[in-house]
Scaffold this motif. Structure first.
Motif, PDB file in Angstrom:
ATOM      1  N   LEU A  84      -8.602  -4.286   9.730  1.00  0.00           N
ATOM      2  CA  LEU A  84      -7.709  -5.163   8.967  1.00  0.00           C
ATOM      3  C   LEU A  84      -8.112  -5.220   7.494  1.00  0.00           C
ATOM      4  N   SER A  85      -9.420  -5.250   7.228  1.00  0.00           N
ATOM      5  CA  SER A  85      -9.888  -5.262   5.834  1.00  0.00           C
ATOM      6  C   SER A  85      -9.545  -3.953   5.139  1.00  0.00           C
ATOM      7  N   MET A  86      -9.661  -2.852   5.878  1.00  0.00           N
ATOM      8  CA  MET A  86      -9.335  -1.537   5.316  1.00  0.00           C
ATOM      9  C   MET A  86      -7.854  -1.462   4.943  1.00  0.00           C
ATOM     10  N   VAL A  87      -6.994  -1.960   5.834  1.00  0.00           N
ATOM     11  CA  VAL A  87      -5.554  -1.960   5.558  1.00  0.00           C
ATOM     12  C   VAL A  87      -5.236  -2.868   4.374  1.00  0.00           C
ATOM     13  N   ALA A  88      -5.881  -4.029   4.349  1.00  0.00           N
ATOM     14  CA  ALA A  88      -5.662  -4.955   3.235  1.00  0.00           C
ATOM     15  C   ALA A  88      -6.077  -4.317   1.912  1.00  0.00           C
ATOM     16  N   PHE A  89      -7.222  -3.642   1.920  1.00  0.00           N
ATOM     17  CA  PHE A  89      -7.696  -2.978   0.702  1.00  0.00           C
ATOM     18  C   PHE A  89      -6.707  -1.910   0.241  1.00  0.00           C
ATOM     19  N   MET A  90      -6.259  -1.040   1.166  1.00  0.00           N
ATOM     20  CA  MET A  90      -5.353   0.047   0.796  1.00  0.00           C
ATOM     21  C   MET A  90      -3.999  -0.495   0.340  1.00  0.00           C
ATOM     22  N   SER A  91      -3.530  -1.585   0.976  1.00  0.00           N
ATOM     23  CA  SER A  91      -2.247  -2.178   0.576  1.00  0.00           C
ATOM     24  C   SER A  91      -2.350  -2.796  -0.818  1.00  0.00           C
ATOM     25  N   PHE A  92      -3.436  -3.500  -1.068  1.00  0.00           N
ATOM     26  CA  PHE A  92      -3.633  -4.097  -2.394  1.00  0.00           C
ATOM     27  C   PHE A  92      -3.808  -3.000  -3.450  1.00  0.00           C
ATOM     28  N   TYR A  93      -4.523  -1.948  -3.079  1.00  0.00           N
ATOM     29  CA  TYR A  93      -4.696  -0.798  -3.970  1.00  0.00           C
ATOM     30  C   TYR A  93      -3.328  -0.204  -4.318  1.00  0.00           C
ATOM     31  N   PHE A  94      -2.477  -0.086  -3.314  1.00  0.00           N
ATOM     32  CA  PHE A  94      -1.124   0.439  -3.498  1.00  0.00           C
ATOM     33  C   PHE A  94      -0.337  -0.470  -4.447  1.00  0.00           C
ATOM     34  N   ALA A  95      -0.436  -1.786  -4.205  1.00  0.00           N
ATOM     35  CA  ALA A  95       0.301  -2.736  -5.036  1.00  0.00           C
ATOM     36  C   ALA A  95      -0.208  -2.723  -6.479  1.00  0.00           C
ATOM     37  N   SER A  96      -1.525  -2.503  -6.643  1.00  0.00           N
ATOM     38  CA  SER A  96      -2.116  -2.533  -7.981  1.00  0.00           C
ATOM     39  C   SER A  96      -1.722  -1.322  -8.812  1.00  0.00           C
ATOM     40  N   ILE A  97      -1.784  -0.124  -8.208  1.00  0.00           N
ATOM     41  CA  ILE A  97      -1.483   1.077  -8.990  1.00  0.00           C
ATOM     42  C   ILE A  97       0.007   1.175  -9.325  1.00  0.00           C
ATOM     43  N   LEU A  98       0.858   0.498  -8.507  1.00  0.00           N
ATOM     44  CA  LEU A  98       2.295   0.530  -8.772  1.00  0.00           C
ATOM     45  C   LEU A  98       2.780  -0.733  -9.487  1.00  0.00           C
ATOM     46  N   HIS A  99       1.861  -1.685  -9.727  1.00  0.00           N
ATOM     47  CA  HIS A  99       2.197  -2.932 -10.433  1.00  0.00           C
ATOM     48  C   HIS A  99       3.398  -3.627  -9.766  1.00  0.00           C
ATOM     49  N   VAL A 100       3.232  -3.895  -8.484  1.00  0.00           N
ATOM     50  CA  VAL A 100       4.309  -4.495  -7.690  1.00  0.00           C
ATOM     51  C   VAL A 100       4.608  -5.912  -8.185  1.00  0.00           C
ATOM     52  N   THR A 101       5.891  -6.220  -8.266  1.00  0.00           N
ATOM     53  CA  THR A 101       6.333  -7.563  -8.665  1.00  0.00           C
ATOM     54  C   THR A 101       7.006  -8.252  -7.485  1.00  0.00           C
ATOM     55  N   PHE A 102       7.304  -9.578  -7.666  1.00  0.00           N
ATOM     56  CA  PHE A 102       7.933 -10.328  -6.580  1.00  0.00           C
ATOM     57  C   PHE A 102       9.296  -9.758  -6.208  1.00  0.00           C
ATOM     58  N   SER A 103      10.003  -9.221  -7.164  1.00  0.00           N
ATOM     59  CA  SER A 103      11.341  -8.685  -6.885  1.00  0.00           C
ATOM     60  C   SER A 103      11.276  -7.454  -5.979  1.00  0.00           C
ATOM     61  N   GLN A 104      10.162  -6.724  -6.021  1.00  0.00           N
ATOM     62  CA  GLN A 104      10.014  -5.533  -5.179  1.00  0.00           C
ATOM     63  C   GLN A 104       9.459  -5.861  -3.802  1.00  0.00           C
ATOM     64  N   LEU A 105       8.909  -7.049  -3.675  1.00  0.00           N
ATOM     65  CA  LEU A 105       8.183  -7.403  -2.460  1.00  0.00           C
ATOM     66  C   LEU A 105       9.020  -7.331  -1.175  1.00  0.00           C
ATOM     67  N   PRO A 106      10.274  -7.812  -1.135  1.00  0.00           N
ATOM     68  CA  PRO A 106      11.032  -7.757   0.124  1.00  0.00           C
ATOM     69  C   PRO A 106      11.152  -6.347   0.692  1.00  0.00           C
TER      70      PRO A 106
END
Length: 725
Positions: A127-149
């Motif tokens: 679960l920590s590994m998935v959380a890390f990779m998901s956050f990494y994904f969100a960080s490099i793509l600069h995800v915003t609330f509008s993209q979240l859904p």
């Protein structure tokens, strides 16, 4: 034609149980399905959020690879939690993206948790590994609330695809895995037997043939370990009615033992010109060919073991005609007898399996007295390994973020990811160094090849196909070598950048390679400076574990001679020793591949390999069922041998840890007592003499093991003393 046949068989046998193929196929198909479904949904909704489709593929991939719980029920729960972990991480990532360095702080926290939580179980690491990779994904793509859904929708699609392929379409079928493992084992056995036939037929054996044979023997030992592990998960009676796991393990063990015995024996026979004796050569050829043709696990075999048994009997008859005292035969006759003895074990075990399958009767399993696992109440002084590793990871994360922001501000997390992955699964400085080199080389070659291929391929169906091929190849070769995985992953990223950015530049791939080198370099430096675990310390720990297991193994073997109803499942214990020896070689690999101190370590490993070989002979002993001696005199001799050998094992463990004042017993005087007590001319004690000879035969390899233990201990500074002292 033989070469083509050989390599076809080699390819079929290369993946015991088809585990790698199954895992790589599931991962690839899960990625493809998740991406395609998400693209269809996005197109139907008129959205251009292609990042949601990519994330769906990432979760579809990780839902297959990181879910490694022990039971299917636990795996299903973890797969559901994977989606939750990813969704929460994405939500936090989109929220923190507006707060600058807060994003980096949370990323470092995830790095810490992914290492620290491993001590609570594999689920928390996943679960920590998935959380890390998901956050990494969100960080490099600069995800915003509008993209979240849409990203959350991608997470759900990816997790559902992983669940369906893991537990519905490709659900675990242990029986099929065991059947495939035994098929791979038998294919590899036949490949080795083909090589043996070549060796027997050759007038002069070339060094290249010996190397090829040894490589195949190593592969066979690996396949035997896989089959033995599967026998712990699956009752073979469900596939081959009447066969027990104990029978199957013993058959596998004996077969490996036979083929390991063949090579040195045949090489020596060739050197001594034994094959100039035409009858011996032909009888050995017939014996090996008949063993190769036997279909042991086939209910209606076209080639039974009758031929093998007949040729073995012919060989025995020929041996009885040859006088051991004859100068023409005395130098090599014992080698033929050794082959004959081990071949007899294999044929007997194979025949028992065939008869069990024919009768299809459920055999009762022998009850083996199992020791309850003793809880280790000794608290480790200082920080625990998981805590040390998580601190290393945090320091690496902070350092890579700092260096990454200077090297490539737009891709500062690349170095972090490289440093994170190089610390994952490594325990020592040496293993971290090897992994760092493998990742750097794989990334460099993957970037170069990916750039060249991408420049010749236009974005479209072909490039997408190549991308998915890279996914399959990366995870198919991952258990073999990390550099191969890095190569294919980097190629996949090259194709992905080419499609997403409308082209790929040399500067982008160069930045990728540079960040990787910096990341793994920082990870290596931290592992060497912060709570360093030296490779030699790890080798010492593994060696001590091996000696402890060997001590129990020899005790179990000798225990059968003084306890009338003692049952010893030596095949299982022998396989466990094989695993520990394999781990010892893995731990030694960083030094063996280097230049400093490898010569002494190679000698050290050679002695341990010899000890393991002698231990296998104990399993292959002709008195494996009941070996109880009634006379008290024999009990005293066996007890003395057992006590002295056990003491030597304990002293070797101390010497391995660097303790001084250690001592070891030779016990040669005990052996001499038994030999000198034999009276060949007194007919009144013939039965007693026979028991003496049988005892000498049964514990011959115990003496060989003890000699090796004494040699190792003396090399480490122990004093050699007589057993009478």
């Amino acid at each position: 034609m033989f070469i083509l046949s050989y390599w076809f068989s080699r390819l079929v046998a290369a993946d015991p149980g088809r585990k790698r193929f199954k895992t790589a196929s599931k991962a690839t198909i899960s990625v493809i399905t998740a991406v395609v479904i998400m693209l269809i949904v996005l197109k139907a909704a008129g959205s251009s959020q292609i990042t949601a489709a990519i994330l769906a593929g990432v979760i579809g991939l990780m839902g297959i690879l990181v879910v490694n719980d022990e039971t299917t029920k636990a795996k299903k729960v973890t797969t559901g939690l994977v989606a939750l972990s990813s969704a929460v991480s994405l939500g936090i990532g989109s929220f923190l993206s507006r707060y600058g360095q807060a994003e980096n702080v949370f990323l470092v926290l995830l790095v810490f948790l992914s290492f620290y939580l491993q001590k609570f179980g594999i689920r928390y690491f996943s679960l920590s590994m998935v959380a890390f990779m998901s956050f990494y994904f969100a960080s490099i793509l600069h995800v915003t609330f509008s993209q979240l859904p849409w990203l959350l929708a991608g997470v759900i699609v990816g997790a559902c695809c992983a669940f369906i392929y893991n537990f519905v379409i490709f659900k675990d079928r242990p029986a099929n895995v065991l059947r495939s493992s035994m098929k791979s084992f038998h294919i590899q056995v036949n490949l080795v037997l083909d090589l043996i036939i070549e060796l027997i037929q050759k007038k002069q054996i070339e060094p290249a043939q010996i190397k090829q044979y040894n490589r195949n023997i190593k592969k066979l030992a690996e396949y035997a370990r896989v089959a033995s592990e599967e026998l712990g998960n699956t009752d073979p009676h469900d596939i081959w009615p009447g066969v027990t796991a104990e029978q199957m393990r013993l058959y596998v063990f004996d077969t490996v033992m036979l083929l390991q015995t063949y090579s040195p024996a045949i090489r020596k026979l060739s050197e001594l010109k034994a094959f100039n004796h035409f009858d011996i050569q032909q009888l050995l050829l017939k014996l090996v060919e008949s063993i190769r043709e036997a279909e042991v696990l086939n209910e209606n075999p076209t080639h039974s073991l009758t031929d093998a048994a007949q040729h073995l009997q012919e060989l025995r008859q020929k041996l009885s005609e040859l006088e051991p005292q004859d100068k023409r035969y005395k130098d090599w006759l014992y080698l033929i007898r050794r082959i004959e003895t081990i071949s007899n074990h294999v044929i007997d075990e194979a025949y028992e399996l065939q008869q069990a399958i024919v009768k299809q009767e459920k055999q009762p399993q022998k009850e083996v007295e199992e020791k309850e696992d003793e809880e280790d109440n000794d608290e480790e002084k200082g920080l625990k390994p998981s805590t040390k590793k998580s601190i290393q990871a945090v320091i690496t994360a902070v350092a890579t973020l700092i260096f990454g922001s200077f090297l490539s501000p737009s891709h500062q997390y690349w170095a972090l990811l490289a440093g994170y992955l190089v610390l994952l699964g490594t325990e020592t400085i040496g293993s971290t160094f090897v992994k760092a080199v493998q990742r750097s080389v794989g990334t460099l070659l993957g970037a170069a090849v990916g750039f060249v291929v991408a420049s010749f391929v236009s974005p479209g169906i072909l490039e997408i196909t190549l991308l998915f091929i890279c996914v399959f190849m990366a995870f198919y070769f991952f258990p073999i070598t990390y550099s191969f995985m890095s190569f294919w992953i980097t190629m996949m990223l090259a194709f992905m950048y080419d499609m997403l950015l409308g082209g790929i530049s040399e500067s982008l791939l160069l930045a990728r390679v540079l960040d990787t080198v910096v990341g793994v370099g920082i990870g290596l430096a931290v592992s060497a400076l912060v709570f360093p675990k030296k490779t030699r310390d790890k080798i010492t720990d593994t060696s001590v574990e091996y000696v402890a297991a060997l001590k129990e193994f020899v005790h179990t073997y000798l225990h059968r001679f003084t306890k009338q109803y003692a049952f010893a499942n030596l095949a299982d214990k022998g396989m466990e020793l094989e695993k520990k020896l394999k781990q010892l070689h893995v731990d030694s690999d960083p030094i063996i591949k280097g230049f400093v101190g490898r010569s002494r370590l190679q000698q050290f490993l050679t002695v341990f390999t010899a000890i393991n070989y002698y231990a296998k002979h104990l399993v292959a002993s002709s008195t494996r069922n009941q070996a109880f001696y009634k006379e008290a005199e024999f009990h005293g001799v066996v007890k003395e041998v057992e006590e002295k050998v056990a003491s030597n094992f304990t002293q070797l463990e101390k010497a391995l840890r660097g303790e001084r004042g250690t001592y070891v017993y030779t016990i040669e005087d005990v052996r001499q007592k038994i030999e000198q007590s034999l009276d060949y001319f007194d007919t009144s004690v013939q039965s007693r003499n026979l028991q003496h000879l049988q005892l000498l035969h049964n514990i011959y390899y115990v003496w060989k093991i003890n000699q090796s233990v004494v040699h190792l201990a003396k090399e480490l500074g122990a004093e050699e003393i007589s057993s009478e002292d």
